[in-house]
Design a protein around this motif. Sequence first.
Motif, mmCIF file in Angstrom:
data_model
loop_
_atom_site.group_PDB
_atom_site.id
_atom_site.type_symbol
_atom_site.label_atom_id
_atom_site.label_comp_id
_atom_site.label_asym_id
_atom_site.label_seq_id
_atom_site.Cartn_x
_atom_site.Cartn_y
_atom_site.Cartn_z
ATOM 1 N N MET A 25 -51.203 92.451 -20.494
ATOM 2 C CA MET A 25 -51.898 91.831 -18.872
ATOM 3 C C MET A 25 -51.995 90.856 -19.287
ATOM 4 S SD MET A 25 -51.157 93.314 -16.066
ATOM 5 C CE MET A 25 -51.510 92.860 -14.208
ATOM 6 N N ASN A 26 -53.224 90.729 -20.384
ATOM 7 C CA ASN A 26 -54.285 89.755 -20.478
ATOM 8 C C ASN A 26 -53.229 88.082 -20.872
ATOM 9 O OD1 ASN A 26 -56.717 88.191 -20.846
ATOM 10 N ND2 ASN A 26 -56.271 88.259 -23.122
ATOM 11 N N ARG A 27 -52.355 88.197 -21.456
ATOM 12 C CA ARG A 27 -51.110 87.284 -21.650
ATOM 13 C C ARG A 27 -50.449 86.424 -20.814
ATOM 14 N NH1 ARG A 27 -46.064 89.556 -23.990
ATOM 15 N NH2 ARG A 27 -45.039 88.813 -22.196
ATOM 16 N N HIS A 28 -50.943 87.211 -19.400
ATOM 17 C CA HIS A 28 -49.709 87.235 -18.225
ATOM 18 C C HIS A 28 -50.952 86.447 -16.906
ATOM 19 C CE1 HIS A 28 -46.278 89.419 -18.627
ATOM 20 N NE2 HIS A 28 -46.582 90.972 -19.292
ATOM 21 N N PHE A 29 -52.008 86.470 -17.869
ATOM 22 C CA PHE A 29 -53.042 85.767 -17.089
ATOM 23 C C PHE A 29 -53.553 84.594 -17.855
ATOM 24 C CE2 PHE A 29 -54.804 90.118 -15.796
ATOM 25 C CZ PHE A 29 -54.152 89.345 -14.463
ATOM 26 N N THR A 30 -52.992 84.147 -19.617
ATOM 27 C CA THR A 30 -53.677 83.387 -19.922
ATOM 28 C C THR A 30 -52.111 82.570 -19.676
ATOM 29 O OG1 THR A 30 -54.297 84.604 -22.083
ATOM 30 C CG2 THR A 30 -53.357 82.405 -22.870
ATOM 31 N N ASP A 31 -51.426 82.972 -19.907
ATOM 32 C CA ASP A 31 -49.733 81.966 -19.052
ATOM 33 C C ASP A 31 -50.062 81.296 -17.853
ATOM 34 O OD1 ASP A 31 -48.743 83.096 -21.120
ATOM 35 O OD2 ASP A 31 -47.370 83.732 -20.912
ATOM 36 N N ALA A 32 -50.788 81.737 -16.447
ATOM 37 C CA ALA A 32 -50.560 81.867 -15.661
ATOM 38 C C ALA A 32 -51.788 81.116 -15.332
ATOM 39 C CB ALA A 32 -51.149 82.514 -14.752
ATOM 40 N N ARG A 33 -52.464 80.816 -15.896
ATOM 41 C CA ARG A 33 -53.907 79.814 -15.931
ATOM 42 C C ARG A 33 -53.074 78.085 -16.980
ATOM 43 N NH1 ARG A 33 -58.325 81.424 -19.349
ATOM 44 N NH2 ARG A 33 -57.352 80.823 -21.402
ATOM 45 N N TYR A 34 -52.260 78.413 -17.756
ATOM 46 C CA TYR A 34 -51.666 77.625 -18.120
ATOM 47 C C TYR A 34 -50.686 76.507 -17.435
ATOM 48 C CZ TYR A 34 -48.500 74.940 -21.003
ATOM 49 O OH TYR A 34 -48.109 73.957 -21.485
ATOM 50 N N TYR A 35 -49.694 77.213 -16.641
ATOM 51 C CA TYR A 35 -48.707 76.777 -16.179
ATOM 52 C C TYR A 35 -50.128 76.232 -14.654
ATOM 53 C CZ TYR A 35 -45.406 78.164 -18.920
ATOM 54 O OH TYR A 35 -44.470 77.993 -19.542
ATOM 55 N N PHE A 36 -51.559 76.841 -14.439
ATOM 56 C CA PHE A 36 -51.694 76.606 -12.852
ATOM 57 C C PHE A 36 -51.958 74.932 -13.778
ATOM 58 C CE2 PHE A 36 -55.926 76.486 -10.943
ATOM 59 C CZ PHE A 36 -55.530 77.147 -9.447
ATOM 60 N N ARG A 37 -52.631 75.338 -15.249
ATOM 61 C CA ARG A 37 -53.700 73.693 -14.803
ATOM 62 C C ARG A 37 -52.910 72.697 -15.165
ATOM 63 N NH1 ARG A 37 -53.245 71.954 -20.401
ATOM 64 N NH2 ARG A 37 -53.122 73.818 -21.218
ATOM 65 N N ARG A 38 -51.367 73.005 -16.012
ATOM 66 C CA ARG A 38 -50.490 72.142 -15.575
ATOM 67 C C ARG A 38 -49.986 71.375 -14.531
ATOM 68 N NH1 ARG A 38 -46.965 71.425 -20.805
ATOM 69 N NH2 ARG A 38 -45.951 69.636 -18.813
ATOM 70 N N GLY A 39 -50.059 72.496 -14.019
ATOM 71 C CA GLY A 39 -49.568 72.208 -12.000
ATOM 72 C C GLY A 39 -50.420 71.063 -11.208
ATOM 73 N N PHE A 40 -51.331 71.259 -11.736
ATOM 74 C CA PHE A 40 -52.571 70.170 -11.248
ATOM 75 C C PHE A 40 -52.721 69.206 -11.737
ATOM 76 C CE2 PHE A 40 -54.899 73.309 -9.145
ATOM 77 C CZ PHE A 40 -55.237 73.368 -8.029
ATOM 78 N N GLU A 41 -51.925 69.346 -13.203
ATOM 79 C CA GLU A 41 -51.747 68.082 -14.320
ATOM 80 C C GLU A 41 -51.045 66.648 -13.681
ATOM 81 O OE1 GLU A 41 -52.068 68.827 -18.499
ATOM 82 O OE2 GLU A 41 -53.657 69.431 -18.626
ATOM 83 N N HIS A 42 -50.362 67.449 -13.360
ATOM 84 C CA HIS A 42 -49.125 66.855 -12.795
ATOM 85 C C HIS A 42 -48.721 66.223 -11.443
ATOM 86 C CE1 HIS A 42 -46.676 67.268 -15.741
ATOM 87 N NE2 HIS A 42 -46.677 67.929 -16.041
ATOM 88 N N LEU A 43 -49.337 66.989 -10.377
ATOM 89 C CA LEU A 43 -50.023 66.802 -9.224
ATOM 90 C C LEU A 43 -50.992 65.864 -8.969
ATOM 91 C CD1 LEU A 43 -50.572 67.341 -6.207
ATOM 92 C CD2 LEU A 43 -52.179 68.593 -6.800
ATOM 93 N N TYR A 44 -52.233 65.422 -10.077
ATOM 94 C CA TYR A 44 -53.239 64.458 -10.833
ATOM 95 C C TYR A 44 -52.670 63.881 -10.634
ATOM 96 C CZ TYR A 44 -57.229 61.642 -11.725
ATOM 97 O OH TYR A 44 -58.175 60.997 -12.039
ATOM 98 N N ALA A 45 -52.109 63.714 -11.689
ATOM 99 C CA ALA A 45 -51.307 61.986 -11.993
ATOM 100 C C ALA A 45 -49.997 61.734 -10.827
ATOM 101 C CB ALA A 45 -50.711 62.989 -13.045
ATOM 102 N N GLY A 46 -49.591 62.542 -10.060
ATOM 103 C CA GLY A 46 -48.058 61.978 -9.131
ATOM 104 C C GLY A 46 -49.266 61.556 -8.295
ATOM 105 N N ILE A 47 -50.481 61.988 -7.409
ATOM 106 C CA ILE A 47 -50.847 61.375 -5.853
ATOM 107 C C ILE A 47 -51.516 59.788 -7.245
ATOM 108 C CG2 ILE A 47 -53.268 61.201 -4.959
ATOM 109 C CD1 ILE A 47 -52.576 64.778 -5.098
ATOM 110 N N ASP A 48 -51.785 60.157 -8.207
ATOM 111 C CA ASP A 48 -52.657 58.537 -9.026
ATOM 112 C C ASP A 48 -51.745 57.936 -8.745
ATOM 113 O OD1 ASP A 48 -54.949 57.459 -9.974
ATOM 114 O OD2 ASP A 48 -54.089 57.824 -11.426
#
Length: 85
Positions: free
Chosen positions: A1-24
Amino acid sequence: MNRHFTDARYYFRRGFEHLYAGIDEETEPFRHQLMERLGREPEAEEEEVGPQTRRERVEYEARRAATRSREAAGKVRRRVGRTSP
């Protein structure tokens, strides 16, 4: 179960990185126009003196990405807090 949270956090972070770069990237022309109208020179891109080894570069980029994602998450929290009933 912990692996799923780790994966979700990774993709959430990556999504924010792409969002920030796109808005910038999308708002860059408007920022330059605004600075010109205000009579200020656009900020010059500072050349960062970065780490030299591969490990140092990876650590540096990881810290930078974490900082940017925290800033983006904070902005989202503030925005959501304003729109909540």
